[in-house]
Write a protein that holds these residues in place. Structure first.
Motif, PDB file in Angstrom:
ATOM      1  N   LEU A  24      10.434  27.265 -19.443  1.00  0.00           N
ATOM      2  CA  LEU A  24       9.803  25.978 -19.131  1.00  0.00           C
ATOM      3  C   LEU A  24       9.551  25.846 -17.628  1.00  0.00           C
ATOM      4  O   LEU A  24       9.804  24.803 -17.043  1.00  0.00           O
ATOM      5  CB  LEU A  24      10.706  24.838 -19.587  1.00  0.00           C
ATOM      6  N   ALA A  85      12.003  19.135 -18.564  1.00  0.00           N
ATOM      7  CA  ALA A  85      11.512  19.233 -19.935  1.00  0.00           C
ATOM      8  C   ALA A  85      10.417  18.180 -20.188  1.00  0.00           C
ATOM      9  O   ALA A  85       9.397  18.482 -20.816  1.00  0.00           O
ATOM     10  CB  ALA A  85      12.661  19.044 -20.923  1.00  0.00           C
ATOM     11  N   GLN A  86      10.623  16.960 -19.690  1.00  0.00           N
ATOM     12  CA  GLN A  86       9.618  15.921 -19.899  1.00  0.00           C
ATOM     13  C   GLN A  86       8.318  16.288 -19.194  1.00  0.00           C
ATOM     14  O   GLN A  86       7.221  16.122 -19.735  1.00  0.00           O
ATOM     15  CB  GLN A  86      10.160  14.585 -19.384  1.00  0.00           C
ATOM     16  N   TYR A  89       6.572  19.100 -21.078  1.00  0.00           N
ATOM     17  CA  TYR A  89       5.974  18.601 -22.315  1.00  0.00           C
ATOM     18  C   TYR A  89       4.712  17.796 -22.025  1.00  0.00           C
ATOM     19  O   TYR A  89       3.693  17.938 -22.710  1.00  0.00           O
ATOM     20  CB  TYR A  89       6.996  17.753 -23.076  1.00  0.00           C
ATOM     21  N   SER A  90       4.758  16.946 -21.007  1.00  0.00           N
ATOM     22  CA  SER A  90       3.579  16.134 -20.679  1.00  0.00           C
ATOM     23  C   SER A  90       2.434  16.991 -20.160  1.00  0.00           C
ATOM     24  O   SER A  90       1.272  16.716 -20.439  1.00  0.00           O
ATOM     25  CB  SER A  90       3.942  15.089 -19.625  1.00  0.00           C
ATOM     26  N   THR A  92       1.814  20.161 -20.885  1.00  0.00           N
ATOM     27  CA  THR A  92       1.274  21.132 -21.832  1.00  0.00           C
ATOM     28  C   THR A  92       0.697  20.503 -23.099  1.00  0.00           C
ATOM     29  O   THR A  92       0.018  21.177 -23.856  1.00  0.00           O
ATOM     30  CB  THR A  92       2.358  22.144 -22.244  1.00  0.00           C
ATOM     31  N   THR A  93       0.985  19.250 -23.322  1.00  0.00           N
ATOM     32  CA  THR A  93       0.398  18.585 -24.481  1.00  0.00           C
ATOM     33  C   THR A  93      -0.444  17.422 -23.970  1.00  0.00           C
ATOM     34  O   THR A  93      -0.441  17.096 -22.805  1.00  0.00           O
ATOM     35  CB  THR A  93       1.483  18.044 -25.429  1.00  0.00           C
ATOM     36  N   TYR A 102      11.075   9.800 -23.253  1.00  0.00           N
ATOM     37  CA  TYR A 102      11.547  11.138 -23.577  1.00  0.00           C
ATOM     38  C   TYR A 102      13.074  11.151 -23.606  1.00  0.00           C
ATOM     39  O   TYR A 102      13.685  11.687 -24.532  1.00  0.00           O
ATOM     40  CB  TYR A 102      11.043  12.159 -22.550  1.00  0.00           C
ATOM     41  N   TYR A 227       3.820  29.737 -20.026  1.00  0.00           N
ATOM     42  CA  TYR A 227       2.975  28.966 -20.937  1.00  0.00           C
ATOM     43  C   TYR A 227       1.526  29.429 -20.850  1.00  0.00           C
ATOM     44  O   TYR A 227       0.817  29.479 -21.865  1.00  0.00           O
ATOM     45  CB  TYR A 227       3.078  27.480 -20.609  1.00  0.00           C
ATOM     46  N   VAL A 246       5.814  26.319 -27.560  1.00  0.00           N
ATOM     47  CA  VAL A 246       6.312  25.110 -26.896  1.00  0.00           C
ATOM     48  C   VAL A 246       7.385  24.444 -27.746  1.00  0.00           C
ATOM     49  O   VAL A 246       8.401  23.963 -27.225  1.00  0.00           O
ATOM     50  CB  VAL A 246       5.155  24.145 -26.592  1.00  0.00           C
ATOM     51  N   SER A 247       7.185  24.431 -29.059  1.00  0.00           N
ATOM     52  CA  SER A 247       8.192  23.822 -29.941  1.00  0.00           C
ATOM     53  C   SER A 247       9.532  24.531 -29.791  1.00  0.00           C
ATOM     54  O   SER A 247      10.589  23.889 -29.656  1.00  0.00           O
ATOM     55  CB  SER A 247       7.756  23.914 -31.404  1.00  0.00           C
ATOM     56  N   MET A 250      11.104  23.842 -26.343  1.00  0.00           N
ATOM     57  CA  MET A 250      11.672  22.504 -26.216  1.00  0.00           C
ATOM     58  C   MET A 250      13.019  22.421 -26.935  1.00  0.00           C
ATOM     59  O   MET A 250      13.925  21.697 -26.524  1.00  0.00           O
ATOM     60  CB  MET A 250      10.706  21.449 -26.776  1.00  0.00           C
TER      61      MET A 250
END
Lengths: 324, 344
Positions: A24, A85-86, A89-90, A92-93, A102, A227, A246-247, A250
């Motif tokens: 990550l 992590a937040q 996630y933000s 990449t999605t 989060y 990524y 990504v899943s 995470m």
């Protein structure tokens, strides 16, 4: 009393947790594959030597300052992990998920993991590690057609870049000290630490080589290097597999949070056994809040590393005398 | 029991997190992205596929629709294009980027850098140059445009050399394979390959040079070409190409040897049965000359786009760095080509 988990399981759960920050990544590495491999090879023995006092210092009769600094480092690390992590996630999605929400979603799972204890976390880590291994195979298969040996950058004088890249590899993270804390004896802790460090170095080097073989010189400048490689791959009709990766990543981040939180609460139970002593958490929490509000994530990582270095230095202090 | 309830609540929170997501019907799944640039700025055309009901109840009729926009930057142009529709553009399945005449050259590095850094898209999408303009996409009907889209995908697949977005992102030079597209006729075929050093097109490579570049990069394993020989035009298929790199550390030179087998040697009279090896030798000599030409035009111009220098650097990086420092590294004579072909 230390939990009865085998040394192998202890090593695996710590190694699995260490995969999360490698995958990550939210900042460019700044170093090519050749320099990364050399830096990892140099960092492993240096770190192992640096971590030698950990077993002595983190023992139940070890200096209070050592365990206190370790606990403080874990607290800062948990905050860093949530932020990293937040942010990952933000980025990449397409979901604009705030740190608050989060944390609210993740805390429930974290606390359940803490309640399940190290045994539950370890069993979960086994599953996540298998999933990560499957994801790694899928990643390799999906980009194998784009791998080019000639994309690897050859550096004439890696020594100069090595001295620049080495400090980042020597940055201490709490997971490096966990094997020494969890192991029954310092000698066993050193063995597990060596295995974890070796595994961490191999994965770091492999990711750098894979990334550079695919992306060439541009890999070192990628904001999310691993990524980006995951976004390139496709297998058969499946053209976007990055959601799968990504899943899994995470989940690894969640595991790392669980392990860090469990270790932190365990340490605090030992350091602050009485209700009166737990009031010390108030200034501690305030200091952490000030840190969160004023420092960047990278600065907080250095604060965490500094606290761990302080813990290792405090481990050399005389042990607590046992009351007769 | 208390913790089981807590787990249920946390699971509900986790599962409910997707309720605010965009439904598929609200998205325009961009299939092809076209960018062009002129004095007023960037033009963007997003081509996405949708289906409409046909008279035959058992079939859905696919058609390709476009969203057009313009802006000072690529981001502005894409945003302007998307704002023309209530649908949200989804770039996750976008594998084709077409660069119009104004976007080729210096501008393409900027455009590719922006798209490569955007996590919504694929950094390995194929990039092609076209001579069509943004307005050329407008007049065709949805069905005609869909047919053109299929032709574009086929032509991109048939192209010998594929350039990836991340290779051009932030680069200083690059190869841009082209497609010959006629929007009105709905046709698309692979064209030549343009070599850009900086913002200038310094060379246009034909099919043979493009094939060699693709072979050097390992993008193709067999290729069908046509050569002008003493017997006239001869078509052939090069099978099992093997490219070997031998570094000579004394002279710091690289010996590149391409070997392979020639099949299906055909001229105007059909399959050739006699004098095949002589033909193979003649074709090999032509390929050697082409290899030297592309080496002069890339490596010789200070841009090792085909990464040939790696095979010498990996043997003696310090000596190569010294040559580069003294300005002697990018000497096209440093790479010697030999082509050995055997006719089957």
């Amino acid at each position: 009393m230390k939990p009865k988990i085998s040394l192998r399981q202890q090593g695996l759960v710590v190694f699995t947790a260490l995969l999360a920050p490698l995958l990550l990544q939210t900042r460019p590495t700044g170093a090519g594959a050749q320099v990364t491999v050399l830096a990892c090879a140099a960092a492993v023995p240096l770190l192992w030597v640096l971590l030698l006092p950990a077993g002595r210092g983190l023992a139940p009769d070890g200096p209070v300052l050592c365990r206190g600094a370790f606990a403080a480092a874990l607290a800062v690390s948990v905050a860093c992990q949530l932020y990293q992590a937040q942010r990952f996630y933000s980025d990449t999605t397409e979901t604009d998920l705030s740190l608050f929400w989060y944390t609210a979603v993740v805390v429930a799972a974290m606390l359940y993991g803490v309640h399940a204890g190290l045994g539950g976390i370890t069993r979960t880590a086994n599953v996540f590690l298998w999933a990560c291994g499957g994801g790694a195979v899928l990643l390799l298969l999906s980009v194998v057609g784009q791998l080019r040996v000639s994309s690897l950058q050859v550096v004439a004088s890696p020594q100069t870049q090595l001295w620049q890249a080495l400090p980042a590899r020597l940055l201490l993270v709490p997971e490096f000290l966990l094997p020494a804390w969890l192991a029954p004896t310092p000698r066993q802790g050193r063995k597990v630490t060596a295995a974890v460090l070796a595994g961490w170095a191999v994965v770091t080097a492999a990711l750098a080589v894979l990334g550079e073989a695919v992306l060439g010189a541009g890999y070192a400048d990628q904001s999310h290097p691993v990524y980006t490689v995951a976004r390139l791959g496709g297998v058969s009709v499946f053209r976007r597999l990055d959601a799968v990766h990504v899943s899994i990543w995470m989940l690894l981040a969640l595991l790392r949070l669980m392990l860090s939180t469990w270790a932190l609460l365990r340490l605090l139970q030992g350091l602050l056994p009485t209700a009166r002593s737990r009031w010390l958490l108030v200034p501690g929490g305030a200091a952490l809040a000030v840190l969160l509000g004023t420092c960047t994530a990278q600065q907080m990582e250095w604060v965490c590393g500094g606290l761990l270095a302080a813990a290792l230095a405090a481990a050399l202090l005389p042990k607590r005398r046992k009351t007769p | 029991m208390k913790y089981a309830k807590l787990l249920l609540i946390s699971l509900f929170l986790l599962l409910a997190a997707g309720c605010a997501g965009e439904p598929l019907s609200g998205r325009a799944v961009v299939n092809t992205l076209y960018l062009d640039r002129d004095e007023s700025g960037w033009q963007a055309v997003l081509v996405y596929v949708t289906s409409s009901a046909s008279a035959d109840a058992g079939q859905a009729k696919p058609e390709a629709l476009v969203l057009s926009g313009q802006g000072a930057t690529v981001a502005d142009a894409l945003q302007d294009a998307q704002s023309a529709s209530p649908l949200t553009a989804f770039y996750g399945q976008n594998e084709l980027l077409l660069l119009g005449p104004g976007a080729q050259g210096q501008a393409m590095y900027e455009a590719c850098a922006y798209l490569a850094n955007d996590s919504a898209g694929r950094p390995n999408m194929a990039v092609f140059g076209v001579q069509t303009l943004a307005e050329d996409w407008q007049p065709a009907s949805g069905e005609d445009r869909y047919a053109l889209l299929r032709q574009l995908e086929q032509a991109a697949g048939e192209s010998l050399y594929t350039q990836r977005l991340y290779r051009l992102a932030g680069a200083e030079a690059g190869l841009l394979p082209c497609l010959e597209v006629d929007c009105r006729q709905g046709t698309a075929v692979p064209g030549d390959t343009r070599l850009f050093l900086g913002g200038e097109c310094t060379a246009v490579w034909d099919r043979e040079a493009t094939a060699l570049a693709a072979l050097i990069e390992g993008q193709v394993r067999s290729v069908s070409l046509e050569a002008s020989t003493g017997r006239g035009p001869v078509r052939y298929t090069l099978e099992l190409p093997l490219l070997g790199w031998e570094a000579s550390l004394d002279t710091l030179t690289l010996n590149a040897c391409l070997s392979g087998y020639l099949k299906n040697l055909t001229d105007s009279g059909g399959l050739i049965h006699t004098g095949k090896q002589e033909l193979a030798d003649e074709i090999a000599a032509q390929l050697e000359e082409t290899a030297r030409r592309i080496t002069r035009e890339t490596f010789g111009q200070g841009q090792d786009l085909l990464r040939m220098g790696f095979w010498l650097r990996s043997r003696d990086a310090a000596a190569c760095a010294e040559l580069e420092r003294t300005g002697q590294w990018y000497d096209p004579g440093r790479i010697d080509w030999k082509v050995r072909l055997r006719a089957l």
